[in-house]
Design a protein around this motif. Structure first.
Motif, PDB file in Angstrom:
ATOM      1  N   SER A 132       1.054  -1.237   0.123  1.00 38.65           N
ATOM      2  CA  SER A 132       0.129  -0.003   0.063  1.00 38.65           C
ATOM      3  C   SER A 132       0.888   1.249   0.073  1.00 38.65           C
ATOM      4  CB  SER A 132      -0.790   0.177   1.183  1.00 38.65           C
ATOM      5  OG  SER A 132      -1.802  -1.065   1.251  1.00 38.65           O
ATOM      6  N   ALA A 133       0.417   2.379  -0.769  1.00 32.54           N
ATOM      7  CA  ALA A 133       1.189   3.405  -0.882  1.00 32.54           C
ATOM      8  C   ALA A 133       0.524   4.536   0.064  1.00 32.54           C
ATOM      9  CB  ALA A 133       1.341   3.996  -2.164  1.00 32.54           C
ATOM     10  N   PHE A 134       1.495   5.489   0.442  1.00 30.24           N
ATOM     11  CA  PHE A 134       1.010   6.585   1.196  1.00 30.24           C
ATOM     12  C   PHE A 134       1.751   7.750   1.213  1.00 30.24           C
ATOM     13  CE2 PHE A 134       3.801   4.032   4.271  1.00 30.24           C
ATOM     14  CZ  PHE A 134       4.338   5.445   4.926  1.00 30.24           C
ATOM     15  N   ASN A 135       1.322   8.936   1.210  1.00 24.02           N
ATOM     16  CA  ASN A 135       2.076   9.919   1.138  1.00 24.02           C
ATOM     17  C   ASN A 135       2.419  10.864   2.482  1.00 24.02           C
ATOM     18  OD1 ASN A 135       2.606  10.702  -1.875  1.00 24.02           O
ATOM     19  ND2 ASN A 135       0.530   9.804  -1.559  1.00 24.02           N
ATOM     20  N   ILE A 136       3.629  11.670   2.594  1.00 25.36           N
ATOM     21  CA  ILE A 136       3.769  12.474   3.750  1.00 25.36           C
ATOM     22  C   ILE A 136       4.024  13.677   2.994  1.00 25.36           C
ATOM     23  CG2 ILE A 136       5.303  13.135   5.572  1.00 25.36           C
ATOM     24  CD1 ILE A 136       5.803  10.296   6.141  1.00 25.36           C
ATOM     25  N   SER A 137       2.974  14.949   3.464  1.00 20.73           N
ATOM     26  CA  SER A 137       3.232  16.322   2.717  1.00 20.73           C
ATOM     27  C   SER A 137       3.901  17.027   3.804  1.00 20.73           C
ATOM     28  CB  SER A 137       1.987  16.552   2.316  1.00 20.73           C
ATOM     29  OG  SER A 137       2.114  17.854   1.963  1.00 20.73           O
ATOM     30  N   VAL A 138       4.969  17.590   3.387  1.00 19.21           N
ATOM     31  CA  VAL A 138       5.945  18.411   4.557  1.00 19.21           C
ATOM     32  C   VAL A 138       5.565  19.672   4.212  1.00 19.21           C
ATOM     33  CG1 VAL A 138       7.980  18.989   5.776  1.00 19.21           C
ATOM     34  CG2 VAL A 138       7.265  16.523   5.314  1.00 19.21           C
ATOM     35  N   GLU A 139       5.088  20.871   4.769  1.00 15.89           N
ATOM     36  CA  GLU A 139       5.067  22.101   4.529  1.00 15.89           C
ATOM     37  C   GLU A 139       6.008  22.940   5.330  1.00 15.89           C
ATOM     38  OE1 GLU A 139       1.045  23.333   5.569  1.00 15.89           O
ATOM     39  OE2 GLU A 139       0.158  22.178   3.854  1.00 15.89           O
ATOM     40  N   PHE A 140       6.715  23.686   4.446  1.00 13.19           N
ATOM     41  CA  PHE A 140       7.770  24.752   4.941  1.00 13.19           C
ATOM     42  C   PHE A 140       7.985  25.852   4.178  1.00 13.19           C
ATOM     43  CE2 PHE A 140       9.000  21.637   1.598  1.00 13.19           C
ATOM     44  CZ  PHE A 140       9.789  22.480   0.740  1.00 13.19           C
ATOM     45  N   ALA A 141       8.812  26.809   4.670  1.00 13.62           N
ATOM     46  CA  ALA A 141       9.012  28.018   4.033  1.00 13.62           C
ATOM     47  C   ALA A 141       9.886  27.902   2.903  1.00 13.62           C
ATOM     48  CB  ALA A 141       9.570  28.831   5.076  1.00 13.62           C
ATOM     49  N   PRO A 142       9.478  28.919   1.860  1.00 12.00           N
ATOM     50  CA  PRO A 142      10.451  28.897   0.879  1.00 12.00           C
ATOM     51  C   PRO A 142      11.822  28.732   0.794  1.00 12.00           C
ATOM     52  CG  PRO A 142       8.582  30.328   0.591  1.00 12.00           C
ATOM     53  CD  PRO A 142       8.761  30.012   2.012  1.00 12.00           C
ATOM     54  N   VAL A 143      12.592  27.964  -0.050  1.00 14.12           N
ATOM     55  CA  VAL A 143      14.004  27.877  -0.089  1.00 14.12           C
ATOM     56  C   VAL A 143      14.247  28.255  -1.726  1.00 14.12           C
ATOM     57  CG1 VAL A 143      15.997  26.836  -0.109  1.00 14.12           C
ATOM     58  CG2 VAL A 143      14.161  26.297   1.907  1.00 14.12           C
ATOM     59  N   ILE A 144      15.050  29.349  -1.943  1.00 17.74           N
ATOM     60  CA  ILE A 144      15.475  29.692  -3.356  1.00 17.74           C
ATOM     61  C   ILE A 144      16.736  28.972  -3.438  1.00 17.74           C
ATOM     62  CG2 ILE A 144      16.100  31.528  -4.892  1.00 17.74           C
ATOM     63  CD1 ILE A 144      14.372  33.572  -3.273  1.00 17.74           C
ATOM     64  N   LEU A 145      16.616  28.094  -4.733  1.00 22.67           N
ATOM     65  CA  LEU A 145      17.768  27.184  -5.153  1.00 22.67           C
ATOM     66  C   LEU A 145      18.878  28.174  -5.636  1.00 22.67           C
ATOM     67  CD1 LEU A 145      15.700  24.344  -6.329  1.00 22.67           C
ATOM     68  CD2 LEU A 145      16.560  24.764  -3.850  1.00 22.67           C
ATOM     69  N   GLY A 204      29.203  23.886 -12.807  1.00 26.63           N
ATOM     70  CA  GLY A 204      29.925  24.193 -11.398  1.00 26.63           C
ATOM     71  C   GLY A 204      29.006  24.386 -10.223  1.00 26.63           C
ATOM     72  N   VAL A 205      27.659  24.483 -10.204  1.00 25.98           N
ATOM     73  CA  VAL A 205      27.088  24.707  -9.304  1.00 25.98           C
ATOM     74  C   VAL A 205      26.314  23.424  -8.656  1.00 25.98           C
ATOM     75  CG1 VAL A 205      24.875  26.113  -8.415  1.00 25.98           C
ATOM     76  CG2 VAL A 205      26.303  27.068 -10.149  1.00 25.98           C
ATOM     77  N   PRO A 206      26.364  23.348  -7.544  1.00 32.75           N
ATOM     78  CA  PRO A 206      25.910  21.913  -6.864  1.00 32.75           C
ATOM     79  C   PRO A 206      24.071  21.931  -7.120  1.00 32.75           C
ATOM     80  CG  PRO A 206      27.079  23.102  -5.267  1.00 32.75           C
ATOM     81  CD  PRO A 206      26.731  23.952  -6.356  1.00 32.75           C
ATOM     82  N   GLU A 207      23.814  20.560  -7.395  1.00 32.57           N
ATOM     83  CA  GLU A 207      22.346  20.302  -7.525  1.00 32.57           C
ATOM     84  C   GLU A 207      21.605  20.683  -6.630  1.00 32.57           C
ATOM     85  OE1 GLU A 207      19.615  16.505  -9.466  1.00 32.57           O
ATOM     86  OE2 GLU A 207      22.001  16.460  -9.229  1.00 32.57           O
ATOM     87  N   LYS A 208      20.584  21.346  -6.893  1.00 29.61           N
ATOM     88  CA  LYS A 208      19.468  21.483  -5.986  1.00 29.61           C
ATOM     89  C   LYS A 208      19.975  22.135  -4.492  1.00 29.61           C
ATOM     90  CE  LYS A 208      15.874  18.630  -7.886  1.00 29.61           C
ATOM     91  NZ  LYS A 208      14.946  17.655  -7.675  1.00 29.61           N
ATOM     92  N   SER A 209      20.726  22.839  -4.494  1.00 26.16           N
ATOM     93  CA  SER A 209      21.305  23.216  -3.184  1.00 26.16           C
ATOM     94  C   SER A 209      20.602  24.721  -3.108  1.00 26.16           C
ATOM     95  CB  SER A 209      22.944  23.339  -3.213  1.00 26.16           C
ATOM     96  OG  SER A 209      23.508  24.511  -4.198  1.00 26.16           O
ATOM     97  N   GLU A 210      20.556  25.026  -1.857  1.00 21.05           N
ATOM     98  CA  GLU A 210      19.888  26.370  -1.609  1.00 21.05           C
ATOM     99  C   GLU A 210      20.883  27.424  -1.641  1.00 21.05           C
ATOM    100  OE1 GLU A 210      18.583  25.870   2.387  1.00 21.05           O
ATOM    101  OE2 GLU A 210      17.091  24.313   1.917  1.00 21.05           O
ATOM    102  N   SER A 211      20.481  28.591  -1.932  1.00 22.55           N
ATOM    103  CA  SER A 211      20.945  29.878  -2.079  1.00 22.55           C
ATOM    104  C   SER A 211      20.989  30.524  -0.758  1.00 22.55           C
ATOM    105  CB  SER A 211      20.272  30.818  -3.245  1.00 22.55           C
ATOM    106  OG  SER A 211      18.854  31.292  -2.545  1.00 22.55           O
ATOM    107  N   LYS A 212      22.326  31.531  -1.008  1.00 17.52           N
ATOM    108  CA  LYS A 212      22.319  32.372   0.165  1.00 17.52           C
ATOM    109  C   LYS A 212      21.213  33.269   0.180  1.00 17.52           C
ATOM    110  CE  LYS A 212      25.568  35.645   2.282  1.00 17.52           C
ATOM    111  NZ  LYS A 212      26.989  36.140   2.124  1.00 17.52           N
ATOM    112  N   GLU A 213      20.616  33.378   1.430  1.00 18.63           N
ATOM    113  CA  GLU A 213      19.384  34.171   1.864  1.00 18.63           C
ATOM    114  C   GLU A 213      20.086  35.750   1.887  1.00 18.63           C
ATOM    115  OE1 GLU A 213      16.521  34.911   5.622  1.00 18.63           O
ATOM    116  OE2 GLU A 213      17.418  32.997   5.274  1.00 18.63           O
ATOM    117  N   VAL A 214      19.264  36.663   1.086  1.00 19.54           N
ATOM    118  CA  VAL A 214      19.598  37.850   1.098  1.00 19.54           C
ATOM    119  C   VAL A 214      19.068  38.547   2.162  1.00 19.54           C
ATOM    120  CG1 VAL A 214      19.648  39.827  -0.358  1.00 19.54           C
ATOM    121  CG2 VAL A 214      20.304  37.830  -1.247  1.00 19.54           C
ATOM    122  N   SER A 215      17.524  38.427   2.133  1.00 22.31           N
ATOM    123  CA  SER A 215      16.608  39.078   3.372  1.00 22.31           C
ATOM    124  C   SER A 215      15.588  38.206   3.595  1.00 22.31           C
ATOM    125  CB  SER A 215      16.214  40.435   2.562  1.00 22.31           C
ATOM    126  OG  SER A 215      15.450  40.338   1.710  1.00 22.31           O
TER     127      SER A 215
END
Length: 582
Positions: free
Chosen positions: A403-416, A566-577
């Protein structure tokens, strides 16, 4: 041998009856063994006024009337007798003393029958008495067994034989009584009719094992070769004992199984198959089979066989284990959780034997348990990486279900870090890739002109979603001589993230070659673009812009497979603000 010498009632009756009337007294029946002898006791009487000088008598066989010419057994006047009785009959009594006792020897079966006595006092004073004695010639002793013999209750069995021959007295012995008990011989006893018998008693406590045992009594006569035997089979009543029963039974779902129950009892038991108090089948029989076809898991359980008769009951049980593949696992279903919260997922199923339960995510085993029907997956603090589809798999040697089931995790945005701007021919494209749940609102800011463009500006912005990644592409048309400053902002109910998009690509080198003049020209072009966007917005306030679905796609689309060397795959960007969450 012990002899009983009590005064027989027969002779008491004779003495008390002397009153001058015609009458005779003899046993109504008497028995004797073949080839031995018998003495038939007899007394008679006649009126007192008759004073005969001599008293004679005649014994007849099977008829009291002389005119019928019955065989003469004994005749005192002439001693002429029937050929069957020649040398076999004689009178033991004294007729003058009114004693008519008759003795017969060398008995054979044809001498069995009725014997009548006729008194002859002379002249017309002759009288045939209606009283008679029936002689029974036997060749087996009589074994007397009580009408009911119950196991565990003491019983008395007797062997009775006639002892009416003065010359030959029988000796009794038991046959096949080993293990039953020691016999007791009572000796010679007189019966009410004046006859005699020998008796031997056997006392014992019967068991169920003795049922059907053949017990015999043997009669012998001293100084002879005469020997007679009689037998009786013991019919011992006892309660049921279940002697045949399946041990625990294992069967595969859909197959057939037979449960057998057999009981030893006398009389035959009523056998009943039961489960959970419900009668499944019953019959009066020594064995009873319960046939179960096309087995299902619901038939797994304990079955009882009850055997009962009038003397007791017995019961036994047997366990039936139905083996089957796991049922489709049951899980919580889709779970929605906020990043950082604890999540518990319970996966359960039913099977026999118990299965191996495993929870997978993208072919990675997260939890497993062996021979259990439940598996608990606990995530103490979920992250965005925990979002996705999971599988709970149950398996044993009879099959596998999942049987399949899903976990949906809600979180704040992350700019890649994939996010960037690049010049392509006569345009600039800015890509903002945001990982978020729920879907964010994405906007592009041009700080130098204090202008903000969001995904609703479909003439300039194209958006698409792949999984949790939301990608927006801003397209700026025209000859761009200098790289613009573009800031991407992403917002949902859990927070806001912003990032100034870096300008990348080969055309980046041309800015150094153009020089100050080229920079002025490029700045003029950028101003023209900004003015165009401003005018377009004003028109939207008056007229609704074309829908995204019906409009044409921009000349260049961003693919979710886009990668920057040269950029890591799906890594998060540095937060500006960061802005506060809603």
């Amino acid at each position: 041998m012990r002899y009983l010498t009590a005064l027989p009632l027969f002779w008491i009756m004779i003495a008390a009856s002397r009153g001058g009337q015609w009458g005779a007294w003899m046993p109504s029946s008497i028995s004797a063994f073949e080839r031995t002898c018998v003495s038939i006791p007899c007394r008679f009487d006649f009126p007192d006024e008759l004073r005969p000088a001599v008293v004679h008598g005649v014994w007849y066989f099977n008829s009291p009337y002389p005119k019928n010419y019955p065989p003469v057994v004994f005749k005192s006047r002439t001693h002429v007798v029937h050929e069957s009785f020649q040398g076999r009959s004689r009178l033991l009594g004294d007729l003058g003393l009114r004693n008519c006792t008759l003795q017969l020897t060398h008995l054979s079966p044809e001498l069995g029958g009725k014997y009548y006595f006729r008194a002859d006092l002379g002249g017309y004073n002759q009288y045939t008495f209606s009283e008679h004695s029936t002689l029974d010639i036997i060749n087996t002793p009589s074994i007397v067994v009580p009408p009911e013999v119950v196991a565990g209750t003491e019983v008395e069995i007797s062997c009775m034989v006639p002892d009416n021959c003065p010359e030959l007295h029988p000796t009794l012995s038991w046959l096949g009584h080993d293990g039953l008990g020691a016999p007791a011989v009572l000796g010679r006893m007189r019966e009410d009719g004046g006859t005699w018998l020998q008796a031997s008693l056997l006392h014992f406590v019967p068991t169920r094992e003795a049922n059907g045992h053949r017990l015999g009594c043997q009669v012998t006569f001293p100084n002879t070769t005469f020997q007679f035997e009689g037998y009786a089979s013991l019919d011992i009543k006892y309660p049921p004992l279940i002697v045949e029963m399946n041990t625990s039974v294992e069967a595969i779902e859909g197959s057939q199984v037979s449960l057998l129950c057999g009981a030893d009892s006398n009389p035959t038991s009523l056998l009943t198959w039961m489960r959970d108090g419900a009668v499944l089948r019953e019959a009066v029989a020594r064995s009873l089979a319960l046939e179960l076809e096309d087995l299902t898991p619901e038939e797994d359980g304990i079955y009882a066989c009850l055997a009962e008769n009038a003397y007791g009951q017995d019961n036994r049980t047997v366990g039936l284990s139905v083996m089957y593949a796991p049922w489709k696992p049951s899980v919580n279903g889709t779970v929605v959780a906020v990043e950082g919260e604890a999540v518990s997922i319970l996966c359960s199923t039913q099977s026999n034997p118990d299965p191996i339960l495993t929870i997978f995510k993208e072919k990675q085993i997260l939890a497993t348990v062996i021979y259990e029907s439940q598996l608990l997956l606990e995530l103490p603090a979920v992250t965005a990486e925990d979002d996705g589809e999971y599988w709970c798999v149950a398996e044993n040697q009879y099959g596998q279900r999942a049987s399949a089931f899903n976990i949906s995790v809600e979180f704040a945005p992350v700019i890649l870090l994939d996010s960037h701007c690049a010049a392509v021919r006569d345009m600039v494209q800015c890509v903002c890739a945001v990982k978020s749940n729920p879907e964010p609102a994405v906007a592009f800011e041009l700080p130098s002109r204090n202008v903000t463009v969001n995904e609703t500006e479909r003439e300039f912005v194209y958006s698409e979603r792949t999984g949790l990644v939301f990608t927006s592409i801003l397209t700026l048309r025209g000859q761009v001589q200098a790289p613009p400053r573009v800031v991407c902002s992403a917002r949902n109910l859990y927070g806001t993230k912003t990032l100034e998009l870096p300008f990348q690509g080969a055309n980046r080198l041309m800015w150094a070659k153009i020089g100050p003049v080229g920079a002025v020209v490029a700045f003029a072009i950028l101003i023209a673009i900004v003015c165009y966007i401003t005018q377009t917005r004003r028109k939207k306030n008056m007229t609704e812009s074309p829908s995204f679905a019906s409009g044409e796609n921009p000349p260049v689309l961003f693919s979710s497979d886009f990668r920057i060397p040269g950029v890591p795959e799906k890594s998060e960007s540095k937060e500006v603000s960061t802005l506060g969450s809603y």
